[in-house]
Design a protein around this motif. Structure first.
Motif, PDB file in Angstrom:
ATOM      1  N   PHE A   1      85.568 -14.147  29.299  1.00 35.21           N
ATOM      2  CA  PHE A   1      86.494 -15.283  29.436  1.00 35.21           C
ATOM      3  C   PHE A   1      86.893 -15.721  28.033  1.00 35.21           C
ATOM      4  CE2 PHE A   1      84.493 -15.553  33.565  1.00 35.21           C
ATOM      5  CZ  PHE A   1      85.441 -16.133  34.396  1.00 35.21           C
TER       6      PHE A   1
ATOM      7  N   SER B   1      90.687 -13.084  32.069  1.00 30.91           N
ATOM      8  CA  SER B   1      90.089 -14.375  32.408  1.00 30.91           C
ATOM      9  C   SER B   1      90.122 -15.313  31.209  1.00 30.91           C
ATOM     10  CB  SER B   1      88.641 -14.168  32.856  1.00 30.91           C
ATOM     11  OG  SER B   1      88.629 -13.502  34.094  1.00 30.91           O
TER      12      SER B   1
ATOM     13  N   ILE C   1      89.049 -19.452  29.815  1.00 32.04           N
ATOM     14  CA  ILE C   1      88.235 -20.648  30.020  1.00 32.04           C
ATOM     15  C   ILE C   1      88.780 -21.732  29.105  1.00 32.04           C
ATOM     16  CG2 ILE C   1      86.514 -19.953  28.257  1.00 32.04           C
ATOM     17  CD1 ILE C   1      84.341 -21.133  30.154  1.00 32.04           C
TER      18      ILE C   1
ATOM     19  N   LEU D   1      88.650 -22.608  34.761  1.00 32.41           N
ATOM     20  CA  LEU D   1      88.674 -21.149  34.625  1.00 32.41           C
ATOM     21  C   LEU D   1      89.941 -20.595  35.255  1.00 32.41           C
ATOM     22  CD1 LEU D   1      85.060 -20.289  35.892  1.00 32.41           C
ATOM     23  CD2 LEU D   1      85.806 -20.562  33.505  1.00 32.41           C
TER      24      LEU D   1
ATOM     25  N   LEU E   1      79.527 -15.699  32.582  1.00 30.21           N
ATOM     26  CA  LEU E   1      79.282 -17.135  32.806  1.00 30.21           C
ATOM     27  C   LEU E   1      77.784 -17.427  32.830  1.00 30.21           C
ATOM     28  CD1 LEU E   1      82.050 -17.768  35.502  1.00 30.21           C
ATOM     29  CD2 LEU E   1      82.011 -18.679  33.160  1.00 30.21           C
TER      30      LEU E   1
END
Ligand SMILES: *Cc1c(COP(=O)(O)O)cnc(C)c1O
Length: 378
Positions: free
Chosen positions: A321, A332, A334, A359, A373
């Motif tokens: 992320f 992805s 964040i 997210l 995560l």
């Protein structure tokens, strides 16, 4: 024809000149005319450009704008918001969600307000609150659903009824859901807005926007405003969004499946205080989301235990992320809205919790996303 087929073919017939299967990037500002005023539908690229026309036609098709409706593509999602704002006059009143996209809030509170447009922020999950916020001068009700970043769900049928009872237009920002999951025009919305920067483009490589309507008069007004104000995307940007739309359905399926996996992981973890995902049975509007959406999308918000410091630490500790604003791409992302995307809303009614993490779940392998995560939560 079905959505997936229209996404690939509508507005995108083989190029009439060469048979090219992919819509060419018409990099031209102007078009030769046979005689003064005698042309093949294109005079000047602010007014119309064939690559942009292809994009507008497929967007109109996917949102179900019908034969009289249409879409206008814009240079960004905010440019689409600004065009919608041009529909309002001084003294008109606008209702916006009390957790609207930060840029929408900034535009309404600092630009439209300075031009005499009045506004009220209301909880769009509560039709009664929106009805109470609307008055005789209300000209537009603005709804996002799911909202950003709290992923609240507005009941589109109820919002259309409330807006129309007030004699106002309903404008729905459909950026998070995309037309693959939700088609607001079919539920009575007058205008649908997109940041095509997000899922429609889908690859974090361009910025764009669009407005779509089924109403012929409104479509004509939007085309007039698009040409008069001029916030158009260039042909290369229009091409990138067109290319993204071809794979929208398969990407959204994977975004949704991965987001469900991530939400389930977070939901069962002691290091997490709260998970917000419309696909979780614990979401207060899970049933409504299931009714009006064909899936729950790729956005997940959560609050780690340990407050804002923990949120900042987690958001700085992932490796798959990427810590970045924006959403809807294959990778992805964040972010911490309170200090990033929603900074402009701090201290206002639209302030979001300081420990909230948002997210944008991409289409990588879900095991890698969960492991990332898990590591970052420490
Ligand atoms: C990003 C976004 C916008 C603004 O779009 P830009 O393309 O960044 O100008 C508007 N609404 C929502 C919900 C968004 O996520």
């Amino acid at each position: 024809m079905e959505f997936e087929t229209r996404a690939i073919h509508d507005g995108q017939a083989p190029d009439p000149a060469t048979g090219a299967v992919v819509t060419p990037i018409y990099a031209t500002s102007t078009y030769a005319q046979a005689a003064p005023g005698e042309h093949g539908g294109y005079e000047y690229s602010r007014t119309a450009n064939p690559t942009r026309t292809a994009l507008e036609d497929v967007l109109a098709s996917l949102e179900g704008a019908g034969p009289g409706g249409g879409a206008v593509a814009t240079a960004s999602g905010m440019a689409a918001t600004a065009l919608a704002g041009y529909l309002l006059r001084p003294g008109d009143h606008l209702v916006i969600p009390d957790d609207a996209y930060g840029g929408t809030f900034r535009f309404v509170s600092q630009v439209l307000a300075s031009q005499g447009v009045e506004w009220t922020a209301a909880d769009v999950t509560d039709p009664g609150a929106v009805a109470a916020a609307a008055g005789p001068s209300t000209a537009m009700v603005w709804v996002e659903t799911p909202t950003n970043p709290l992923l609240r769900i507005a009941d589109l049928d109820a919002m259309a009824a409330v807006a129309h009872d007030a004699g106002a237009l309903l404008c729905v920002d459909n950026t998070f859901a995309t037309p693959y999951l939700q088609q607001p025009l079919a539920r009575g919305a007058d205008l649908v807005l997109h940041s095509t920067t997000k899922y429609l483009g889908g690859h974090s490589d361009t910025v764009g926007g669009a407005l779509v309507t089924a109403d012929p008069d409104l479509a004509e007004r939007l085309r007039f405003l698009q040409n008069a104000a001029g916030p158009v995307p260039g042909p290369f940007d229009a091409y990138l969004v067109l290319r993204g739309i071809k794979t929208l359905a398969v990407r959204m399926d994977r975004h949704g499946a991965n987001a469900a996996r991530v939400a389930a992981f977070l939901d069962g973890d002691d290091r997490v205080a709260e998970v917000i995902y419309p696909g979780l049975a614990s979401h207060p509007q899970h049933a409504l989301a299931a009714r009006q959406m064909a899936g729950f999308g790729g956005m997940v918000s959560f609050r780690p235990r340990g407050g804002p410091e923990a949120a900042a630490r987690v958001a700085s500790s992932t490796s798959v992320f990427l810590l970045a604003e924006s959403l809807g791409g294959v990778e992805s992302l964040i972010e911490v809205p309170a200090s990033m995307t929603h900074l402009a809303a701090s201290g206002s009614a639209l302030e979001v919790p300081a420990d909230l993490i948002r997210l944008s779940v991409g289409i990588e392998h879900p095991d890698d996303l969960v492991a990332d995560l898990d590591r970052a939560l420490g």
